[in-house]
Design a protein around this motif. Structure first.
Motif, short mmCIF file in Angstrom:
data_model
loop_
_atom_site.label_atom_id
_atom_site.label_comp_id
_atom_site.label_asym_id
_atom_site.label_seq_id
_atom_site.Cartn_x
_atom_site.Cartn_y
_atom_site.Cartn_z
N SER A 313 27.37 42.09 44.54
CA SER A 313 26.24 43.00 44.32
C SER A 313 26.66 44.24 43.53
CB SER A 313 25.64 43.43 45.66
OG SER A 313 25.19 42.32 46.41
N SER A 314 27.92 44.65 43.66
CA SER A 314 28.40 45.88 42.99
C SER A 314 29.76 45.62 42.35
CB SER A 314 28.48 47.03 44.00
OG SER A 314 27.26 47.23 44.66
N PRO A 315 29.80 44.91 41.22
CA PRO A 315 31.08 44.55 40.59
C PRO A 315 31.92 45.75 40.16
CG PRO A 315 29.26 43.28 39.67
CD PRO A 315 28.64 44.36 40.50
N SER A 316 31.27 46.89 39.90
CA SER A 316 32.01 48.05 39.40
C SER A 316 32.93 48.66 40.45
CB SER A 316 31.02 49.12 38.92
OG SER A 316 30.16 49.53 39.98
N LEU A 317 32.81 48.22 41.71
CA LEU A 317 33.66 48.78 42.77
C LEU A 317 35.09 48.28 42.71
CD1 LEU A 317 31.29 48.48 45.88
CD2 LEU A 317 31.66 50.48 44.42
N VAL A 318 35.32 47.15 42.05
CA VAL A 318 36.62 46.50 42.12
C VAL A 318 37.44 46.72 40.85
CG1 VAL A 318 35.84 44.27 41.22
CG2 VAL A 318 37.81 44.35 42.76
N TYR A 319 38.70 47.03 41.06
CA TYR A 319 39.70 47.05 39.99
C TYR A 319 40.54 45.79 40.16
CZ TYR A 319 43.68 48.47 37.11
OH TYR A 319 44.68 48.52 36.17
N GLN A 320 40.50 44.90 39.18
CA GLN A 320 41.19 43.62 39.31
C GLN A 320 42.68 43.77 39.08
OE1 GLN A 320 39.40 40.32 37.31
NE2 GLN A 320 41.22 39.03 37.49
N LEU A 321 43.46 43.45 40.09
CA LEU A 321 44.92 43.50 39.99
C LEU A 321 45.44 42.25 39.31
CD1 LEU A 321 45.76 44.63 43.65
CD2 LEU A 321 45.58 46.10 41.64
N PRO A 322 46.57 42.36 38.60
CA PRO A 322 47.21 41.15 38.05
C PRO A 322 47.55 40.20 39.18
CG PRO A 322 48.21 43.13 37.14
CD PRO A 322 47.31 43.58 38.25
N CYS A 323 47.45 38.91 38.92
CA CYS A 323 47.55 37.96 40.03
C CYS A 323 48.96 37.83 40.60
CB CYS A 323 47.01 36.59 39.61
SG CYS A 323 47.95 35.78 38.31
N TYR A 324 49.97 38.39 39.91
CA TYR A 324 51.30 38.32 40.51
C TYR A 324 51.45 39.26 41.70
CZ TYR A 324 51.97 42.11 37.04
OH TYR A 324 51.83 43.24 36.28
N TRP A 325 50.43 40.10 41.93
CA TRP A 325 50.44 40.95 43.13
C TRP A 325 49.90 40.23 44.35
CZ3 TRP A 325 53.48 44.72 43.72
CH2 TRP A 325 53.83 45.56 42.67
N ASN A 326 49.51 38.98 44.20
CA ASN A 326 49.07 38.19 45.35
C ASN A 326 49.09 36.72 44.93
OD1 ASN A 326 47.85 37.04 47.57
ND2 ASN A 326 46.02 38.34 47.52
N VAL A 327 50.29 36.17 44.80
CA VAL A 327 50.43 34.76 44.41
C VAL A 327 50.11 33.93 45.64
CG1 VAL A 327 51.99 32.99 43.54
CG2 VAL A 327 52.18 35.33 42.69
N GLN A 328 48.93 33.36 45.64
CA GLN A 328 48.43 32.63 46.80
C GLN A 328 48.95 31.20 46.74
OE1 GLN A 328 44.25 33.38 46.01
NE2 GLN A 328 44.98 35.37 45.33
N LEU A 329 50.01 30.96 47.46
CA LEU A 329 50.67 29.66 47.41
C LEU A 329 49.73 28.58 47.93
CD1 LEU A 329 53.32 28.41 46.56
CD2 LEU A 329 54.09 28.62 48.91
N SER A 330 49.48 27.59 47.09
CA SER A 330 48.58 26.51 47.48
C SER A 330 48.87 25.30 46.63
CB SER A 330 47.12 26.94 47.30
OG SER A 330 46.82 27.08 45.93
N ASP A 331 48.19 24.20 46.94
CA ASP A 331 48.34 22.98 46.14
C ASP A 331 47.65 23.11 44.79
OD1 ASP A 331 49.80 21.58 48.05
OD2 ASP A 331 47.99 21.07 49.16
N HIS A 332 46.83 24.13 44.64
CA HIS A 332 46.11 24.30 43.38
C HIS A 332 47.04 24.90 42.34
CE1 HIS A 332 42.97 25.61 40.57
NE2 HIS A 332 42.21 24.72 41.17
N THR A 333 47.07 24.33 41.14
CA THR A 333 48.04 24.74 40.11
C THR A 333 47.74 26.11 39.52
OG1 THR A 333 46.73 23.58 38.44
CG2 THR A 333 48.53 22.36 39.46
#
Length: 670
Positions: A313-333
């Motif tokens: 509802s309010s996209p301007s609230l979020v600052y997107q961090l680079p994904c290496y700050w939360n490498v979510q280990l999973s089976d997804h490549t």
């Protein structure tokens, strides 16, 4: 031709490099041809004035071109920082030194933690942070009563310099989120991150929020520095979700909560608390949750669903961090796209119970990193931060005491190790408090890794509560955990408290271990035993009956349990006093330490015990060290005793001085 900003910077830099090289080459050739001899037979040549003027003009043109290129390159770099591209917009982990956290700036971290298992996970997370950190830390731990007891004692005994701990009662926050149905395995605690603006101090302006299944591979100060990049309405820093969950259609009738694109993962969050309070965060997430629950009925991913619905509802609230700050280990490549090389990794997130078994091609490296901190010696993390003021009064007191010791003193090693601070992790495995019983008794003992095989035997012989102190290294604690989880006997027992005391120094702190086990017993009476003694079958119930019979006596007393030993590897355990007497007569059993230290148990008067049918009084004598049942609030052991010898004798002496006398001898056997 139009270049992307980053490509333009690269082209300008390359052009600058080429022109600089060409200028250098041109000048070098000119110097060789016109200023130096080319060989012994070459004639000397003096350049004309016109030629020198031409060279000077070309040099000035090259320098002017270099200056313009440098200016353009600087403008492009400034533009990159203004648009949020560059190091933060791609997967490179390039660090902008101008935005690093100030030296000695206090970094605040909030973690929700509940229960025994989660408390162990927090320790591994904190180890990874402490290993890399160069700044003081303040941990804000939202805990239940179990985690508060465990972590409160652990951090108090860990004594890490420049580490502050604050605890917040999770039970007071449950009503704020209990109305939200949640299918996630984290239960109600998985929703408490929504309440942080309320629970954390009002003067705290920003905080890093972490899940317990996080491992850091870099200094947390780099993450803290990203707050400086927040602009406009930014109040949340999050990494994009790396699974397809919020895209929907993973299976028939799969309907996720609303999210912006792939959504965001809340295992790592930067919260700008002051701004969140200003925009009415509490009301915002509540209204969003109420609206979405009319269709969704419950959350599947706890707080993450509600955070994403708000952001939708309010996209301007979020600052997107680079994904290496939360490498979510999973089976997804997709998680592998977060890093072009392993040096780019910042944070690894084991964001579900099965993620240690995923098929990611780098999972072995991730598992090794995780296990490294899992088994890392926490005592090595007690290092002070160079150049930062320390608040460790206990450390200073210990250092002062150490400096006063005389190395020529024959007891130097004992005095030095008596000043050691052992980390203590209470209730290392889940266990339940026994029901209230005024005559209940807990077996109290201590052990090290070489006595681990005794646990299953004792559990078969003693069905009552036990409080055991284990002296282990960090690596041995994990071996014990695997052993206990693989044992059907130990897994079936919920009334055994295992309290890990981590190794420190060279001498065995036997009385410290006994005190840890004694203080954490949860019944009115305790049976002070040793781990290599097997109680007779039924002793637990017999002791409770004897305690009840003796309760009519008003003066305090200690109940002595006679001890025996055998030299045989295999022995049919006696089931009654008659069988035990028969085995004594046959030489299969002996009174304990009869051949080695007769004085230790002589006052028990085994000759009288053979024919006794009722309890009788005994008198204390020097060197007496029986096994006794006493009230839990009995005197503690003298922790100055280390290693082997006299440690229990001193305790029995103090017991005899404080109780009326060692008066009753239980008519049973060990």
């Amino acid at each position: 031709m139009i270049f992307p900003i980053r490509s333009k910077a690269k082209v300008l830099a390359l052009a600058l490099l080429v022109i600089s090289a060409a200028t250098w080459l041109y000048l070098s050739v000119g110097e060789t041809e016109y200023g130096r001899s080319l060989g012994p037979v070459a004639p000397r040549f003096s350049p004309t004035a016109s030629l020198l003027g031409d060279l000077e003009s070309r040099l000035q043109e090259a320098e002017e071109e270099n200056r313009k290129l440098r200016l353009q390159l600087g403008e492009v770099r400034n533009e990159e920082q203004g648009t949020g591209l560059g190091s933060e917009g791609e997967n490179s982990s390039h660090c902008d030194h101008r935005s690093l956290t100030e030296k000695c700036e206090l970094i605040h971290v909030a973690i929700v933690c509940a229960g025994h298992n989660s408390s162990r996970d927090v320790v591994t997370l904190v180890k990874s942070i402490l290993f890399h950190r160069r700044n003081p830390l303040h941990l804000h731990l939202i805990t239940d009563s179990v985690a508060l007891r465990i972590l409160g004692n652990l951090f108090n005994t860990w004594m890490v310099p420049s580490l502050q701990i604050s605890f917040y009662n999770a039970s007071k926050l449950k009503t704020d989120v209990a109305w939200i149905p949640n299918k996630h395995y984290s239960g109600i605690f998985g929703l408490l991150k929504l309440t942080l603006t309320k629970v954390l101090p009002s003067d705290l302006s920003k905080v890093i929020v972490l899940d317990t299944d996080i491992t850091f591979a870099t200094d947390i100060a780099e993450l803290w520095a990203i707050f400086k990049k927040f602009t406009g309405q930014h109040v949340l820093g999050l990494v994009e979700n790396q699974s397809d969950w919020y895209l929907g259609n993973l299976w028939k009738n799969h309907k996720p909560w609303p999210a912006l694109g792939r959504g965001f993962n809340t295992g790592v969050i930067l919260l700008l608390l002051d701004k969140l309070r200003m925009i009415g965060w509490e009301e915002m997430w509540r209204l969003t949750a109420e609206r979405e629950l009319m269709n969704m009925l419950s959350t599947s991913l706890a707080d993450q669903d509600i955070f994403n619905a708000v952001i939708k509802s309010s996209p301007s609230l979020v600052y997107q961090l680079p994904c290496y700050w939360n490498v979510q280990l999973s089976d997804h490549t997709r998680s592998e796209q977060c890093y072009s090389e392993l040096a780019d990794l910042k944070v690894i997130h084991w964001n579900s119970p099965h993620k240690l078994r995923v098929k990611n091609k780098h999972v072995e490296l991730f598992r090794t990193l995780y296990l490294t901190f899992l088994e890392y010696d926490g005592s090595l993390l007690r290092r002070e931060l160079i150049g930062c003021p320390t608040d460790g009064e206990q450390q200073e007191t210990r250092q002062e005491a150490l400096s006063k010791l005389d190395e020529e003193d024959p007891c130097y090693d004992f005095r030095r190790e008596s000043l050691a601070s052992h980390r203590v992790h209470l209730s290392f495995l889940p266990h339940q408090t026994p029901p209230a019983d005024p005559y209940d008794v807990t077996l109290v003992a201590q052990l090290s890794m070489d006595r681990l095989q005794m646990l299953e035997l004792i559990c078969r012989h003693w069905e009552g509560p036990m409080s055991l102190a284990l002296y282990l290294s960090d690596a041995e604690a994990q071996q014990f955990l695997r052993y206990a989880q693989a044992s059907e006997v130990l897994q079936s027992r919920t009334n055994v408290g295992y309290h890990v005391v981590y190794k420190e120094g060279q001498l065995y702190p036997v009385n410290l271990l006994r005190n840890v086990a004694l203080k954490n017993a949860q019944t009115p009476y305790v049976f002070l035993s040793d781990i290599d003694f097997l109680p007779m079958y039924g002793l637990y119930e017999s002791l409770k009956k004897s305690i009840a019979q003796l309760d009519s006596y008003r003066s305090p007393k200690a109940l002595i349990v006679p001890a025996f030993e055998t030299l045989r590897y295999r022995l049919s355990f006696p089931k009654s006093k008659a069988e035990l007497l028969s085995m004594l007569d046959m030489g299969a059993l002996y009174t304990f330490r009869y051949h080695v230290w007769e004085k230790g148990h002589a006052p028990t008067n085994y000759a009288k015990w053979r024919t006794a049918v009722t309890p009788y009084s005994v008198e204390w004598a020097p060197d007496f060290e029986p096994y006794v049942v006493v009230k839990r609030d009995c005197p503690e052991y003298d922790q100055r005793f280390l290693g082997f010898g006299w440690n229990k004798v001193s305790h029995i002496m103090e017991l005899d001085a404080q109780v009326s006398r060692l008066v009753f001898l239980f008519n049973g056997s060990l």
